[in-house]
Design a protein around this motif. Structure first.
Motif, mmCIF file in Angstrom:
data_model
loop_
_atom_site.group_PDB
_atom_site.id
_atom_site.type_symbol
_atom_site.label_atom_id
_atom_site.label_comp_id
_atom_site.label_asym_id
_atom_site.label_seq_id
_atom_site.Cartn_x
_atom_site.Cartn_y
_atom_site.Cartn_z
ATOM 1 N N CYS A 15 0.745 -1.273 0.109
ATOM 2 C CA CYS A 15 0.174 0.115 0.052
ATOM 3 C C CYS A 15 1.024 1.325 -0.050
ATOM 4 C CB CYS A 15 -0.961 0.181 1.092
ATOM 5 S SG CYS A 15 -2.135 -1.405 1.208
ATOM 6 N N LEU B 5 -7.270 -6.203 5.859
ATOM 7 C CA LEU B 5 -7.311 -6.240 4.479
ATOM 8 C C LEU B 5 -8.474 -5.341 3.909
ATOM 9 C CD1 LEU B 5 -6.869 -10.075 3.784
ATOM 10 C CD2 LEU B 5 -5.253 -8.373 3.618
ATOM 11 N N LEU B 6 -9.573 -5.347 4.543
ATOM 12 C CA LEU B 6 -10.654 -4.463 4.373
ATOM 13 C C LEU B 6 -10.166 -2.878 4.404
ATOM 14 C CD1 LEU B 6 -13.807 -5.905 5.689
ATOM 15 C CD2 LEU B 6 -13.070 -5.729 3.306
ATOM 16 N N ALA B 9 -7.889 -2.211 1.645
ATOM 17 C CA ALA B 9 -8.588 -1.819 0.343
ATOM 18 C C ALA B 9 -9.220 -0.550 0.265
ATOM 19 C CB ALA B 9 -10.023 -3.039 0.242
ATOM 20 N N LEU B 12 -6.668 1.965 -0.615
ATOM 21 C CA LEU B 12 -6.297 2.079 -2.080
ATOM 22 C C LEU B 12 -7.429 2.805 -3.005
ATOM 23 C CD1 LEU B 12 -4.756 -1.823 -2.832
ATOM 24 C CD2 LEU B 12 -3.619 0.466 -2.509
ATOM 25 N N LEU B 13 -8.601 2.445 -2.121
ATOM 26 C CA LEU B 13 -9.638 3.166 -2.665
ATOM 27 C C LEU B 13 -9.523 4.680 -2.820
ATOM 28 C CD1 LEU B 13 -12.217 2.165 -4.414
ATOM 29 C CD2 LEU B 13 -13.510 2.664 -2.197
ATOM 30 N N THR B 42 -4.808 -0.590 -9.433
ATOM 31 C CA THR B 42 -5.248 -0.407 -8.163
ATOM 32 C C THR B 42 -6.590 -1.384 -7.897
ATOM 33 O OG1 THR B 42 -4.513 1.928 -8.162
ATOM 34 C CG2 THR B 42 -5.582 1.207 -6.257
ATOM 35 N N ILE B 46 -7.457 -4.196 -5.153
ATOM 36 C CA ILE B 46 -8.474 -3.946 -4.493
ATOM 37 C C ILE B 46 -9.386 -5.297 -4.513
ATOM 38 C CG2 ILE B 46 -10.909 -2.742 -4.058
ATOM 39 C CD1 ILE B 46 -9.618 -0.065 -4.690
ATOM 40 N N LEU B 49 -7.536 -7.981 -2.503
ATOM 41 C CA LEU B 49 -7.815 -7.835 -0.988
ATOM 42 C C LEU B 49 -9.199 -8.355 -0.605
ATOM 43 C CD1 LEU B 49 -5.817 -4.668 -0.594
ATOM 44 C CD2 LEU B 49 -5.299 -6.677 0.349
ATOM 45 N N LEU B 50 -10.324 -7.799 -1.236
ATOM 46 C CA LEU B 50 -11.634 -8.197 -1.201
ATOM 47 C C LEU B 50 -12.002 -9.544 -1.314
ATOM 48 C CD1 LEU B 50 -13.655 -5.026 -2.614
ATOM 49 C CD2 LEU B 50 -12.937 -5.507 -0.124
#
Lengths: 99, 93
Positions: A15, B5-6, B9, B12-13, B42, B46, B49-50
């Motif tokens: 990240c 992990l959420l 994500a 990254l959003l 990205t 995401i 990860l989801l």
């Protein structure tokens, strides 16, 4: 437990690289240097996230899928960087020079 | 673990949303295409990860398709960009 720690460390590092790529995309002065920043996000960011997620998925099929996603993204990023830079050069987009 | 992990994500959003600035500002069409490339990569991260956070291994296939589409997208852009007249003009939708 060790696997969870490993995942947290690698996904956080991934990240961070994505953040670096976005910052580079916003702050660098021209198209060519922004391409540099973008490929760091693509290769290292996605790669670290994929490596970090490997212990969390079940079965070797899923591990192979994760690695295949990373390999495809690498190919896409490499071709994209090459063709975008060549097209920009052909259109005469000037490279930034330090004044 | 899935909370972390959420959270990643979500981070990254936010990155993607910030990358929209380059789409708005970018002086040439190539800059906007770079932002689209960032969104693609990205987005793949995401989805990965989801997929792991929710335990849905089928979403890994979605990420795979996404990666393939990213290749096609950029090559299509460059093909159009090379045929456009002038340097970095706005292309018609």
């Amino acid at each position: 437990m060790i696997a969870d720690l490993y995942t947290i460390v690698l996904v956080s590092a991934g990240c961070l690289f994505f953040l670096a790529g976005t910052l580079g995309l916003l702050r660098f002065p021209d198209v060519y240097s922004r391409l540099h920043a973008l490929t760091k996000a693509d290769n290292l960011g996605l790669g670290l996230i994929v490596l970090g997620l490997i212990p969390q998925v079940a079965g070797w099929g899923a591990v192979f899928k994760l690695l295949a996603v990373w390999a495809l993204a690498l190919l896409a990023a490499a071709s994209a960087a090459h063709v975008v830079a060549r097209a920009a050069l052909a259109h005469g987009v000037p490279a930034w020079r330090r004044r | 673990m899935s909370t972390f992990l959420l959270g990643a994500a979500l981070f990254l959003l936010v990155n993607v949303a910030v990358g929209l600035l380059r789409v708005l500002r970018g002086p040439t069409a190539a800059d906007r295409m770079l932002a689209a490339q960032l969104f693609g990569t990205t987005g793949i991260a995401i989805i990965l990860l989801l997929a792991v956070a929710g335990g849905e291994s089928a979403a890994l296939d979605v990420a795979l398709v996404f990666a393939l589409l990213a290749v096609v997208t950029v090559l299509t852009f460059v093909h159009r960009f090379q045929r456009a007249n002038g340097a970095g003009q706005e292309e018609e939708p």
